[in-house]
Motif scaffolding. Structure first.
Motif, short mmCIF file in Angstrom:
data_model
loop_
_atom_site.label_atom_id
_atom_site.label_comp_id
_atom_site.label_asym_id
_atom_site.label_seq_id
_atom_site.Cartn_x
_atom_site.Cartn_y
_atom_site.Cartn_z
N PHE A 69 0.87 -1.17 0.00
CA PHE A 69 0.00 0.00 0.00
C PHE A 69 0.91 1.21 0.00
CE2 PHE A 69 -1.96 3.38 2.57
CZ PHE A 69 -3.17 3.55 1.91
N GLU A 70 0.76 2.05 -1.01
CA GLU A 70 1.55 3.27 -1.09
C GLU A 70 0.61 4.43 -1.38
OE1 GLU A 70 3.95 2.08 -4.38
OE2 GLU A 70 5.53 1.26 -3.09
N SER A 71 0.73 5.47 -0.57
CA SER A 71 -0.11 6.65 -0.78
C SER A 71 0.79 7.86 -0.98
CB SER A 71 -1.03 6.89 0.42
OG SER A 71 -1.81 8.05 0.20
N LYS A 72 0.38 8.73 -1.87
CA LYS A 72 1.11 9.97 -2.11
C LYS A 72 0.67 11.06 -1.15
CE LYS A 72 2.07 8.85 -6.85
NZ LYS A 72 1.64 8.90 -8.20
N SER A 73 -0.16 10.69 -0.20
CA SER A 73 -0.64 11.63 0.80
C SER A 73 0.42 11.77 1.89
CB SER A 73 -1.94 11.12 1.42
OG SER A 73 -2.31 11.94 2.50
N SER A 74 0.57 13.00 2.39
CA SER A 74 1.53 13.23 3.47
C SER A 74 0.83 13.24 4.84
CB SER A 74 2.26 14.56 3.25
OG SER A 74 1.31 15.62 3.20
N ALA A 75 -0.43 12.89 4.85
CA ALA A 75 -1.19 12.87 6.11
C ALA A 75 -0.63 11.81 7.05
CB ALA A 75 -2.66 12.59 5.81
N LYS A 76 -0.56 12.17 8.30
CA LYS A 76 0.01 11.27 9.31
C LYS A 76 -0.74 9.93 9.36
CE LYS A 76 1.55 11.22 14.06
NZ LYS A 76 2.88 11.69 14.32
N MET A 77 -2.05 9.97 9.25
CA MET A 77 -2.86 8.76 9.31
C MET A 77 -2.47 7.79 8.19
SD MET A 77 -7.04 8.40 9.40
CE MET A 77 -7.18 9.82 10.46
N LEU A 78 -2.20 8.33 7.00
CA LEU A 78 -1.83 7.48 5.87
C LEU A 78 -0.41 6.95 6.01
CD1 LEU A 78 -3.76 6.81 3.50
CD2 LEU A 78 -4.46 8.81 4.78
N GLU A 79 0.47 7.73 6.59
CA GLU A 79 1.82 7.25 6.87
C GLU A 79 1.77 6.08 7.85
OE1 GLU A 79 4.08 10.64 8.19
OE2 GLU A 79 4.12 11.54 6.19
N GLN A 80 0.88 6.17 8.83
CA GLN A 80 0.71 5.08 9.79
C GLN A 80 0.16 3.83 9.11
OE1 GLN A 80 -1.80 6.99 12.71
NE2 GLN A 80 -0.06 7.68 13.93
N LEU A 81 -0.77 4.02 8.18
CA LEU A 81 -1.31 2.88 7.44
C LEU A 81 -0.23 2.20 6.60
CD1 LEU A 81 -4.85 3.98 6.23
CD2 LEU A 81 -4.30 2.13 7.80
N GLU A 82 0.63 3.01 5.96
CA GLU A 82 1.71 2.43 5.17
C GLU A 82 2.60 1.55 6.05
OE1 GLU A 82 3.97 4.82 2.39
OE2 GLU A 82 2.20 6.02 1.94
N LYS A 83 2.90 2.02 7.25
CA LYS A 83 3.71 1.24 8.19
C LYS A 83 2.97 -0.03 8.63
CE LYS A 83 6.43 5.02 10.06
NZ LYS A 83 6.69 5.88 11.22
N LEU A 84 1.68 0.10 8.90
CA LEU A 84 0.87 -1.03 9.32
C LEU A 84 0.87 -2.14 8.26
CD1 LEU A 84 -1.30 -2.27 11.32
CD2 LEU A 84 -3.00 -1.13 9.87
N PHE A 85 0.84 -1.74 7.00
CA PHE A 85 0.73 -2.70 5.91
C PHE A 85 2.07 -3.28 5.46
CE2 PHE A 85 -3.38 -0.42 4.84
CZ PHE A 85 -4.17 -1.44 5.34
N GLN A 86 3.17 -2.85 6.06
CA GLN A 86 4.46 -3.42 5.68
C GLN A 86 4.49 -4.91 6.01
OE1 GLN A 86 7.46 -1.07 7.67
NE2 GLN A 86 7.40 0.51 6.10
N ASN A 87 5.00 -5.69 5.08
CA ASN A 87 5.12 -7.15 5.22
C ASN A 87 3.79 -7.86 5.40
OD1 ASN A 87 8.00 -6.97 5.08
ND2 ASN A 87 7.97 -6.28 7.19
N ASN A 88 2.70 -7.26 4.92
CA ASN A 88 1.39 -7.90 5.02
C ASN A 88 1.15 -8.83 3.84
OD1 ASN A 88 -1.06 -5.84 6.74
ND2 ASN A 88 1.03 -6.26 7.31
N GLN A 89 0.22 -9.74 4.05
CA GLN A 89 -0.21 -10.69 3.04
C GLN A 89 -1.71 -10.47 2.80
OE1 GLN A 89 1.91 -13.35 1.69
NE2 GLN A 89 3.42 -11.94 2.53
N TRP A 90 -2.21 -11.07 1.74
CA TRP A 90 -3.64 -10.99 1.47
C TRP A 90 -4.17 -12.39 1.14
CZ3 TRP A 90 -5.85 -12.22 -3.31
CH2 TRP A 90 -4.96 -12.34 -4.38
N ILE A 91 -5.44 -12.58 1.47
CA ILE A 91 -6.15 -13.79 1.09
C ILE A 91 -7.51 -13.37 0.53
CG2 ILE A 91 -4.99 -15.34 2.71
CD1 ILE A 91 -7.55 -15.17 4.47
#
Length: 138
Positions: A69-91
């Motif tokens: 997940f990559e967002s071009k938004s500089s909003a703090k909430m989106l930066e936190q989401l990018e960190k949360l989604f690091q090394n995630n998988q999907w099913i």
């Protein structure tokens, strides 16, 4: 009898035409948001921030089931989401038509997208945030 058969054939054809097959092959790839809409609390600043951030994001459902997940938004909430989604998988749950993202040991619980088709559009709905996104595969 002939009328019943024609009616049944029409209903079957209509249902087939309306439903694009939602499966892993369709989901796999890189997606961008064409339009994001908050269905609840649209006037709240944090909701607006999320909608804007999701609108500017790229969602990659890779063949190896990794998720980025990559967002071009500089909003703090989106930066936190990018960190949360690091090394995630999907099913993908084909019965519920849901994409679940997260870590296997946590039951893929970071985010769930409910996927549907509507008038030849692919829509991802984030139930927790009540945000609907019309998606376009890259």
């Amino acid at each position: 009898m002939k009328t019943q058969f024609l009616l049944l054939a029409f209903l079957f054809t209509f249902a087939s035409a309306q439903s694009q097959t939602i499966n892993e092959a369709l989901i796999t790839g890189k997606w961008k948001v064409k339009k994001a809409t908050a269905l609840k609390d649209a006037d709240k600043p944090e909701t607006k921030e999320l909608v804007t951030g999701f609108q500017k994001a790229t969602y990659s459902f890779n063949e190896d089931h990794s998720f980025t997940f990559e967002s071009k938004s500089s909003a703090k909430m989106l930066e936190q989401l990018e960190k949360l989604f690091q090394n995630n998988q999907w099913i993908f749950d084909k019965k519920k038509k849901q994409i679940k993202v997260g870590l296997k040991k946590e039951g893929y619980s970071n985010m769930t997208f409910i996927v549907r088709t509507e008038e030849k559009k692919i829509i991802f709905f984030i139930e927790d945030a009540q945000i609907e996104m019309v998606m376009k595969k890259q």
